[in-house]
Motif scaffolding. Structure first.
Motif, PDB file in Angstrom:
ATOM      1  N   GLY A 139      36.250  13.103  87.873  1.00 46.54           N
ATOM      2  CA  GLY A 139      35.608  14.496  86.800  1.00 46.54           C
ATOM      3  C   GLY A 139      36.048  15.828  87.424  1.00 46.54           C
ATOM      4  O   GLY A 139      35.347  16.055  86.548  1.00 46.54           O
TER       5      GLY A 139
ATOM      6  N   LEU B 174      43.103   8.526  89.410  1.00 45.28           N
ATOM      7  CA  LEU B 174      42.704   8.996  87.587  1.00 45.28           C
ATOM      8  C   LEU B 174      42.649   7.464  86.700  1.00 45.28           C
ATOM      9  O   LEU B 174      42.831   6.262  87.396  1.00 45.28           O
TER      10      LEU B 174
ATOM     11  N   LEU C 202      42.063  15.546  76.629  1.00 42.72           N
ATOM     12  CA  LEU C 202      41.484  14.559  76.500  1.00 42.72           C
ATOM     13  C   LEU C 202      42.990  14.465  75.245  1.00 42.72           C
ATOM     14  O   LEU C 202      43.879  15.565  75.304  1.00 42.72           O
TER      15      LEU C 202
ATOM     16  N   HIS D 247      39.493  16.921  87.627  1.00 40.15           N
ATOM     17  CA  HIS D 247      39.899  17.315  86.389  1.00 40.15           C
ATOM     18  C   HIS D 247      39.181  16.688  85.322  1.00 40.15           C
ATOM     19  O   HIS D 247      39.387  15.132  85.638  1.00 40.15           O
ATOM     20  N   MET D 248      40.121  17.104  84.206  1.00 41.60           N
ATOM     21  CA  MET D 248      39.653  16.098  82.796  1.00 41.60           C
ATOM     22  C   MET D 248      40.263  16.985  81.711  1.00 41.60           C
ATOM     23  O   MET D 248      41.069  18.183  81.392  1.00 41.60           O
TER      24      MET D 248
ATOM     25  N   ILE E 164      47.501  17.314  82.287  1.00 40.28           N
ATOM     26  CA  ILE E 164      45.928  17.518  83.282  1.00 40.28           C
ATOM     27  C   ILE E 164      46.345  18.731  84.660  1.00 40.28           C
ATOM     28  O   ILE E 164      47.712  18.840  85.284  1.00 40.28           O
TER      29      ILE E 164
ATOM     30  N   LYS F 144      39.556   9.413  77.508  1.00 39.58           N
ATOM     31  CA  LYS F 144      39.041  11.155  77.482  1.00 39.58           C
ATOM     32  C   LYS F 144      39.875  10.660  79.284  1.00 39.58           C
ATOM     33  O   LYS F 144      40.007   9.514  80.079  1.00 39.58           O
ATOM     34  N   VAL F 145      40.848  11.576  79.924  1.00 42.07           N
ATOM     35  CA  VAL F 145      41.388  11.211  81.351  1.00 42.07           C
ATOM     36  C   VAL F 145      40.776  12.072  81.664  1.00 42.07           C
ATOM     37  O   VAL F 145      40.441  13.289  81.731  1.00 42.07           O
ATOM     38  N   ILE F 146      39.599  11.492  83.239  1.00 39.73           N
ATOM     39  CA  ILE F 146      39.582  11.973  84.130  1.00 39.73           C
ATOM     40  C   ILE F 146      40.114  12.051  85.456  1.00 39.73           C
ATOM     41  O   ILE F 146      40.990  10.584  85.666  1.00 39.73           O
TER      42      ILE F 146
END
Length: 245
Positions: free
Chosen positions: A57, A81, A62, A59-60, A71, A51-53
């Motif tokens: 958190g 990031l 998958l 912005h998030m 994103i 998961k990229v946040i």
């Protein structure tokens, strides 16, 4: 603390950008898992578990089955990031979105002390740098580690001494016997010399008493008259002079 600061900074940037009516951008990249990390992962812990946040958190996203992610709605300015995975470790990234439309997005390895680390290519290409270890690996049996143990070394040395001493004992006894024989021979030779010297003196004394040989110079002898109890006679010779007393 740094994450909280970055999140607050991102919130402030979003609020400022919204108030000014700025155009929001996006962050794009791809996540890849090398074979050396993928071979130890369960089937459900690959890219699907990543998961990229952004900004803690705020912005998030998958990643897809190929690892690509995007994103949108990211305001201009620096952003923090992270790639979150339950078993793999990824380096955090500092992404600087351009303020002007059509500007170039830049990315760096995030450095909590200096802010910027090594520069990265954009779109981002992210890969794990390690794996989490939740359990300590059990050490395999190693015979050499037992042999290197100090008590084992002492025991082996003692056994070696017990085994070698019976073999060394005859050699030590033989060496001792030879040394004693040499000492006896030296002592015997010295005793023979003393006996010959003593015999020579006795012969000279008997020759003097019988008149067959002159007495040696500066030699004093005392001759007892025997068991008759008569007076003792002493003769002293020095420089050719004879005295009777």
């Amino acid at each position: 603390m740094a994450r909280l600061f970055n999140a607050l900074a991102a919130l402030a940037a979003v609020a400022a950008g919204t108030a000014r009516g700025e155009e929001l951008g996006q962050i794009r990249g791809r996540i890849s898992i090398p074979q050396k990390f993928a071979q130890g992962l369960p089937a459900d812990q690959g890219l699907i578990a990543a998961k990229v946040i952004v900004d803690g958190g705020l912005h998030m996203a998958l990643p897809t089955s190929d690892g690509y992610f995007s994103i949108s709605g990211v305001p201009a300015g620096p952003h923090y990031l992270q790639v979150v995975h339950p078993m793999l470790v990824f380096d955090p990234v500092r992404v600087e979105a351009p303020e002007a439309a059509g500007g170039k997005t830049t990315a760096y390895i995030a450095d909590l002390e200096y802010g910027r680390g090594s520069k990265l290519k954009y779109p981002l290409g992210l890969a794990p740098v390690g794996a989490y270890k939740y359990f300590e690996e059990r050490q395999e049996f190693n015979l050499w580690s037992i042999v290197k143990n100090p008590p084992m070394l002492i025991g082996l040395f003692s056994c070696g001494v017990m085994f070698l001493m019976p073999k060394l004992q005859p050699m030590l006894e033989e060496e001792k016997r030879l040394r004693m024989e040499q000492e006896a021979m030296r002592e015997g030779g010295a005793g023979a010399v003393r006996d010959r010297q003593q015999a020579g003196r006795s012969e000279r004394l008997r020759g003097y008493q019988g008149g067959s040989a002159p007495a040696p110079r500066d030699e004093v002898r005392r001759v007892s008259s025997g068991a008759s109890g008569g007076p003792a006679v002493s003769r002293a010779y020095s420089g050719g002079c004879v005295g009777l007393g």
